[in-house]
Design an enzyme around this catalytic site. Sequence first.
Site, mmCIF file in Angstrom:
data_model
loop_
_atom_site.group_PDB
_atom_site.id
_atom_site.type_symbol
_atom_site.label_atom_id
_atom_site.label_comp_id
_atom_site.label_asym_id
_atom_site.label_seq_id
_atom_site.Cartn_x
_atom_site.Cartn_y
_atom_site.Cartn_z
ATOM 1 C CE LYS A 52 -6.521 34.671 -20.011
ATOM 2 N NZ LYS A 52 -6.192 34.766 -21.454
ATOM 3 C CB SER A 132 -3.610 37.806 -21.497
ATOM 4 O OG SER A 132 -4.498 36.950 -22.204
ATOM 5 C CB SER A 156 -3.373 35.409 -24.832
ATOM 6 O OG SER A 156 -3.091 36.762 -24.672
#
Length: 452
Positions: A52, A132, A156
């Site tokens: 990420k 996310s 997330s």
Amino acid sequence: DFVVDAAEAAQPDLNCFCVIDRERALAMAMASDERIAKGEARPLEGVPVAMKDLFAVEGVETTASSNILKGFTPTYESTISANLWNAGAVFFAKTAMDEFAMGSSNETACTGPVVNPWRAKGSSENLVPGGSSGGSTAAVAAGISYGGTGTDTGGSIRQPAAFTGLVGVKPTYGRCSRWGAVAFASSLDHPGPVAKTVRDSAILTREMAGHDPKDSTSHPGEVPDFEAAVGKSVKGLRIGVPKEYRMDGMPDEIEKLWAEGVEWLKAAGAEIVDVSLPLTKYALPAYYIIAPAEASSNLARFDGMRYGARVEGEDLIDTYEKTRGAGFGHEVQRRVLIGTYVLSAGYYDAYYLKALKVRRRILEDFNAAFGKVDALLTPTTPSAAFPIGSKADASPIEMYLNDIFTVTANIAGVPAISVPAGLDGQGLPLGLQVITRALDEETMFSVAAALE
Ligand code: GLN
């Protein structure tokens, strides 16, 4: 080359990567090959793991999908990525995310929306992968990467895992170091993995976890071998079904899946107990005060002076304003405004302090429930993946409701996992969530494996 070729081929359709690094992937893969040839393989030797874009990887641009960090290339390595490379994992790409991890749909990255590799039956409409950490889940769900990393501040990791048919783990707060990860809400941020199976997710969690003196909230204890918990019998375990998670207007499919999960665990020998978490309905409002409050403070460092992009103004203040105005997207600006408001003199007691009191009571709710049961079983999300654009333009509250089942575990800091448990009428994946006591990821993995 294989994973890099797959990533490059999928990128035009999925838009899930912000950096693809063939050179580094090749170098790391070759080093892994050598180790394997010498019989010195480590647990993740040669295994690609997508990062990420909020984890600092030395020498690779790290932007948290925000324009304000454009051009920021860290000279250090986050603990999570360092742990993974030390276990033999191979870096090949950074994955797009909702800007600064604020969101549930991956529509706010500065590189544009990420596309879920799943489609509803007979539809050509693109769906969100959740957020996310949806860039990572898209990359794993599409079969490009073995595993991915995420952070879970209010859901997330678990929500995008549920939307893409993957396993997503939010370990106990402090289990995985936050050092070198761009901060959103420090007391709620939990790094963790996404993977295809519970066993893979247990291995990744084990390799990512561990005490880190550079994170003052890092848990000092030993990391158990989570893999050993996978496949362990759940016979005799007491599983709680919290009645407050049965929300009005919840789709029948979710209700049905939850009931099926209960039956699977019963069949595996677990005892099902009805429990109550009375403060559940206050979790989301408390979260949307605490998270923006911490975010407004964490994001104060992005002023155009220290990192990334700068828009020159007439003077210093003007430069700050122009940089932040241009660099932050709408959702981030909204959070900073809410956060500064609830922390300002005169409102602090009414909002922030009140939210902290609610947080304490929610923790007490969990403690009471875990006096009676070993784990809790709930749905992960109130719906399956939705079409791109369908919620972003509606009210932000509608987007925030995605986190209704997930934020409670962040507020309490307890471990939680989402396991793919079935498909809805459209053929889209749905997840079930297992929550356990702080530091008891082992029971969480055992129960999750029984649901797989
Ligand atoms: N969707 C939640 C938010 O927007 C949670 C995000 C997260 O866990 N990082 O704040």
